[in-house]
Design an enzyme around this catalytic site. Structure first.
Site, short mmCIF file in Angstrom:
data_model
loop_
_atom_site.label_atom_id
_atom_site.label_comp_id
_atom_site.label_asym_id
_atom_site.label_seq_id
_atom_site.Cartn_x
_atom_site.Cartn_y
_atom_site.Cartn_z
N ARG A 1 42.84 -85.38 2.47
CA ARG A 1 43.12 -83.96 2.72
C ARG A 1 44.25 -83.73 3.72
O ARG A 1 44.05 -83.14 4.79
CB ARG A 1 41.84 -83.24 3.15
N CYS B 1 38.24 -86.47 5.64
CA CYS B 1 36.80 -86.20 5.69
C CYS B 1 36.17 -86.92 4.52
O CYS B 1 36.86 -87.59 3.76
CB CYS B 1 36.51 -84.71 5.67
N LYS C 1 31.73 -67.99 2.64
CA LYS C 1 32.29 -68.77 3.76
C LYS C 1 33.81 -68.86 3.64
O LYS C 1 34.53 -68.56 4.59
CB LYS C 1 31.70 -70.19 3.75
N ASN C 2 34.29 -69.26 2.46
CA ASN C 2 35.72 -69.53 2.33
C ASN C 2 36.56 -68.26 2.27
O ASN C 2 37.79 -68.34 2.26
CB ASN C 2 35.98 -70.44 1.13
N ARG D 1 26.57 -75.93 7.74
CA ARG D 1 27.96 -75.51 7.91
C ARG D 1 28.32 -74.42 6.91
O ARG D 1 29.16 -73.58 7.18
CB ARG D 1 28.90 -76.70 7.67
N ASP E 1 33.91 -77.20 -5.81
CA ASP E 1 32.77 -76.92 -4.92
C ASP E 1 31.46 -76.74 -5.70
O ASP E 1 30.41 -76.58 -5.07
CB ASP E 1 33.05 -75.67 -4.07
N1 EPU Z 1 46.68 -81.23 -0.50
C1 EPU Z 1 47.71 -82.04 -0.05
N2 EPU Z 1 48.52 -81.57 0.95
C2 EPU Z 1 48.33 -80.33 1.51
C3 EPU Z 1 47.28 -79.51 1.05
C4 EPU Z 1 46.47 -79.99 0.04
O1 EPU Z 1 47.92 -83.15 -0.54
O2 EPU Z 1 49.10 -79.96 2.41
C5 EPU Z 1 45.80 -81.72 -1.58
C6 EPU Z 1 44.37 -81.95 -1.07
O3 EPU Z 1 44.20 -83.22 -0.48
C7 EPU Z 1 43.57 -81.77 -2.34
C8 EPU Z 1 44.34 -80.66 -3.07
O4 EPU Z 1 45.66 -80.69 -2.54
O5 EPU Z 1 43.59 -82.94 -3.09
C9 EPU Z 1 43.76 -79.26 -2.93
O6 EPU Z 1 43.39 -78.99 -1.59
P1 EPU Z 1 43.37 -77.53 -0.95
O7 EPU Z 1 44.46 -77.46 0.06
O8 EPU Z 1 43.37 -76.50 -2.03
O9 EPU Z 1 41.96 -77.52 -0.21
P2 EPU Z 1 41.63 -76.76 1.13
O10 EPU Z 1 42.44 -75.53 1.21
O11 EPU Z 1 41.65 -77.71 2.27
C10 EPU Z 1 39.74 -75.20 0.17
C11 EPU Z 1 38.28 -74.94 0.47
C12 EPU Z 1 37.46 -76.14 0.00
C13 EPU Z 1 37.68 -76.29 -1.51
C14 EPU Z 1 39.18 -76.46 -1.81
C15 EPU Z 1 39.50 -76.53 -3.29
C16 EPU Z 1 38.39 -73.51 2.41
C17 EPU Z 1 38.15 -73.34 3.86
N3 EPU Z 1 38.13 -74.73 1.90
O12 EPU Z 1 40.10 -76.38 0.89
O13 EPU Z 1 36.10 -75.83 0.24
O14 EPU Z 1 36.97 -77.41 -1.99
O15 EPU Z 1 39.92 -75.36 -1.23
O16 EPU Z 1 39.06 -75.39 -3.94
O17 EPU Z 1 38.76 -72.57 1.73
C18 EPU Z 1 33.83 -76.32 0.73
O18 EPU Z 1 33.64 -75.10 0.90
O19 EPU Z 1 32.88 -77.15 0.67
C19 EPU Z 1 35.19 -76.83 0.59
C20 EPU Z 1 35.49 -78.11 0.76
#
Ligand code: EPU
Length: 422
Positions: A122, A117, A22-23, A401, A309
């Site tokens: 996030r 969420c 998915k990701n 999802r 995850d």
């Molecule tokens: N963060 C910030 N500001 C930002 C971006 C991130 O404070 O602008 C913080 C987040 O709140 C979190 C940390 O940094 O505490 C890391 O978040 P990240 O941005 O890496 O998460 P994401 O890109 O939103 C992706 C996956 C998630 C997975 C995380 C961590 C996708 C579509 N989603 O999310 O997948 O948990 O990386 O590996 O790639 C899932 O598949 O169930 C899922 C939640």
């Protein structure tokens, strides 16, 4: 919304096929915005998040074709409206991945703020701050990110304050279309980021350092991909199957994996006492459960650390280990929502801040439980499989999802599991 009825405890046997990631699929699908002609993808999983992504692309004016049974998607990226509306982004936070490609290709975007969420606030401030450094005017008004390129996109050095997966992906899209060199420091090393970067490279982008914290991109545009884009196997689904095999004490053969992307997860399961053989260059995992599992101390971390995850799944498995385990959630501030549900089944877990302490072994008794987020729902299904009696897992929307027909795959392995409408 559907629910799952599970009669446990289950004994499973046989082979299971892991679906496409998915990701990985989501950022690759959004990358099609960067092109002027049709882009085709193969091994796309059948998930709600894919439906939502295609819907978003269609709302922008793109045409899409999805041959669901064979997992092939074609996108004809005829973007007319550079908007990702709230109605879709609220269903799937990965809608923020529309921001980078729209800005990179069209110099403008209006993308709904994803909002918080169940697993945490996030925010997307790192995405926004990085875009500003490349010459993008970004205003946040009425719940939308309004982005427009002031003059032109100019490469620069970006230091992410924390590792962000989708943040790194958004900057990869923009970096390849910017003028000059973009250097991303403290960038995510996740295999899904590497897969996106490798795809862009196959289209002529000049990117080095993928899979390391420093990625260097020489801007210069892209040419249309000459072949269908292959979605790699889902390492989190593969890990979920290992936890199902171990918890139900059922030997399973898990096919279509990439063991090389699962080192920390495999190490943790082996430390607990599992035997996991890597066959056919690591594309097949043969899992043999143990009589007794050892407790663990686990901390989630960005790749190559233990993935957040997989936290809910291993936490559930640790309820069967002999003694006290501790699980530290370092990525998301509120990712223990499943604990309250697991406790309804008999788990002995205490949460203090971002640390969960698990006492085992316990025997689970079936009860009605409710899914709160995607990975939490997987762990609740796992818990239902090992519970005595009936478990009803409600709010299945979350599971659908991100997992392709998990209940059907389980039924084929011998689980007594039924989907009902609520
Ligand atoms: N963060 C910030 N500001 C930002 C971006 C991130 O404070 O602008 C913080 C987040 O709140 C979190 C940390 O940094 O505490 C890391 O978040 P990240 O941005 O890496 O998460 P994401 O890109 O939103 C992706 C996956 C998630 C997975 C995380 C961590 C996708 C579509 N989603 O999310 O997948 O948990 O990386 O590996 O790639 C899932 O598949 O169930 C899922 C939640």
């Amino acid at each position: 919304m559907d629910a799952l009825l599970i009669e446990g405890p289950s004994k499973l046997s046989g082979k299971v096929e892991v679906s496409g990631s998915k990701n990985s699929a989501l950022p690759l699908l959004f990358a099609s915005i960067l092109f002027d002609g049709k882009v085709t993808f193969e091994n796309i999983p059948r998930l709600w998040d894919i439906e939502t992504t295609l819907k978003l692309l269609e709302l922008m004016g793109c045409r899409t074709e999805w041959e669901k049974e064979v997992g092939r998607v074609s996108v004809f990226p005829e973007v007319k409206t550079k908007v990702a509306p709230y109605d879709q982004v609220k269903k799937m936070r990965a809608g923020i991945l529309a921001l980078g490609p729209l800005v990179a290709k069209y110099g403008e975007a209006k993308v709904s703020l994803p909002g918080g969420c169940a697993i945490g606030a996030r925010p997307v401030n790192y995405h926004i701050e990085a875009l500003r450094k490349l010459g993008v005017r970004v205003e946040v008004e009425e719940g939308y990110i309004h982005a427009s390129v002031k003059d032109k996109l100019v490469g620069t050095e970006i230091l992410f304050p924390e590792v962000t997966v989708t943040g790194t992906e958004n900057l990869l899209y923009v970096g390849v279309m910017a003028e000059g060199t973009t250097v991303l420091q403290n960038s995510a090393c996740e295999p899904e980021v590497v897969a996106l970067g490798e795809f862009l490279k196959s289209c002529g982008a000049n990117i080095s350092g993928l899979g390391t914290p420093t990625i260097t991109i020489e801007g210069g545009g892209l040419k249309l991909p000459s072949q269908p884009v292959q979605i790699p196997p889902d390492r989190i689904e593969a890990g979920t199957w290992i936890s199902i095999s171990l918890a139900t004490r059922s030997p399973l053969e898990i096919n279509h994996c990439d063991a090389s992307k699962m080192t920390s997860v495999l190490a943790a399961f082996r430390q607990m006492g599992a035997k996991i053989e890597e066959l056919n260059q690591g594309t097949t995992l043969k899992v043999t459960p143990a009589e007794i599992y050892h407790p663990l101390h686990i901390e989630t971390a960005p790749y190559p650390g233990f993935p957040t995850d997989m936290q809910a799944q291993i936490l559930t498995l640790l309820c069967l280990a002999q003694g006290r385990s501790t699980v530290v959630e370092s990525i998301f501030e509120n990712r223990f929502m499943h604990v309250a549900e697991l406790r309804r089944l008999g788990a002995q877990i205490e949460v203090n801040g971002n640390v969960a302490t698990v006492e085992g072994p316990v025997e689970f008794q079936g009860a009605p439980i409710m899914a709160t987020d995607l990975r939490a729902s997987a762990c609740l299904v796992l818990a239902g499989l090992i519970s005595k009696g009936s478990t009803r897992v409600s709010r299945l929307y979350h599971l659908d999802r991100g997992y392709q027909r998990l209940d059907e795959k389980l039924r084929r392995l011998g689980a007594k599991i039924t989907r009902v409408a609520e």
